[in-house]
Design an enzyme around this catalytic site. Structure first.
Site, PDB file in Angstrom:
ATOM      1  N   SER A 133     -23.842 101.722  27.383  1.00  0.00           N
ATOM      2  CA  SER A 133     -25.452 102.931  27.150  1.00  0.00           C
ATOM      3  C   SER A 133     -24.550 103.503  26.350  1.00  0.00           C
ATOM      4  CB  SER A 133     -25.313 103.464  28.575  1.00  0.00           C
ATOM      5  OG  SER A 133     -25.407 102.228  29.288  1.00  0.00           O
ATOM      6  N   LYS A 168     -22.247 114.054  38.124  1.00  0.00           N
ATOM      7  CA  LYS A 168     -21.980 113.517  35.801  1.00  0.00           C
ATOM      8  C   LYS A 168     -23.712 113.980  34.945  1.00  0.00           C
ATOM      9  CE  LYS A 168     -20.383 108.931  36.563  1.00  0.00           C
ATOM     10  NZ  LYS A 168     -19.992 107.742  36.563  1.00  0.00           N
ATOM     11  N   HIS A 224     -25.511  94.606  30.412  1.00  0.00           N
ATOM     12  CA  HIS A 224     -25.827  94.536  32.169  1.00  0.00           C
ATOM     13  C   HIS A 224     -26.645  93.172  32.719  1.00  0.00           C
ATOM     14  CE1 HIS A 224     -25.833  99.230  31.623  1.00  0.00           C
ATOM     15  NE2 HIS A 224     -23.884  99.726  31.964  1.00  0.00           N
ATOM     16  N   ARG A 255     -15.141  93.882  29.886  1.00  0.00           N
ATOM     17  CA  ARG A 255     -15.509  94.216  28.762  1.00  0.00           C
ATOM     18  C   ARG A 255     -13.990  93.911  28.107  1.00  0.00           C
ATOM     19  NH1 ARG A 255     -19.563  99.126  28.205  1.00  0.00           N
ATOM     20  NH2 ARG A 255     -18.023  99.588  29.788  1.00  0.00           N
TER      21      ARG A 255
END
Ligand code: ADP
Length: 159
Positions: free
Chosen positions: A128, A42, A18, A91
């Site tokens: 993460s 979430k 990040h 990514r």
């Protein structure tokens, strides 16, 4: 044209991947707002105040970067921040399909364009969730996260 962009994510916790996107993105715009998302649907390891404070600490030296937290639609946050662009990191494994769909939806909803920066090869495997997985088994994640993250991460995993 001077641009103001928003880089949003969960940052649960912020990683060096990040931070690399934040640094490179901030070099391309007049101002970059890092928006720490809170979605009640979430589950997070760290609460929004902790996630935000770790992002603030990691970006303290970057003069044109500010940090906010938000919930709801990303395009509403972009508009509320007076920004006109979304920044995302890409990514190679898995990000593309979702980012493509979200980018098109956000442009359709609001006209806001998304700028994608390719993940640095050295950071491409960092996420993460992988950091949390490694740390939860006692692995050393110091090389993958900004200074100050390991302590609160280990603390949260102990709960
Ligand atoms: P979310 O999963 O809620 O979107 P994340 O915090 O995981 O939030 O990701 C936010 C943004 O950061 C996304 O654009 C994601 O592709 C990007 N990102 C995450 N990890 C990396 C990394 N290692 N390198 C480059 N970009 C990354």
């Amino acid at each position: 044209m001077a641009r103001r962009a928003v880089y949003a994510g969960s940052f649960d916790p912020i990683t060096n991947g990040h931070l690399d996107i934040i640094r490179r993105g901030a070099a391309l715009v007049e101002h970059l707002v890092v928006a720490v998302g809170h979605n009640p649907k979430k589950r997070y390891l760290l609460d929004v105040a902790q996630r935000r404070s770790l992002v603030e600490r990691a970006t303290a030296g970057l003069h044109n970067v500010s940090v906010v937290s938000f919930s709801g639609l990303l395009v509403s946050c972009v508009q509320a921040e007076g920004a006109d662009m979304i920044l995302r990191g890409l990514r190679p494994l898995g990000d593309f399909d979702l980012e493509f769909r979200n980018g098109l939806a956000n442009r359709d909803l609001s006209g806001v364009e998304t700028l994608f920066l390719l993940a640095d090869p050295s950071q491409q495997f960092i996420s993460s969730s992988l950091i949390k997985e490694i740390a939860s088994h006692g692995g050393d994640v110091t090389p993958y996260v900004p200074e100050g993250v390991v302590g609160p991460l280990q603390e949260a995993l102990r709960l």
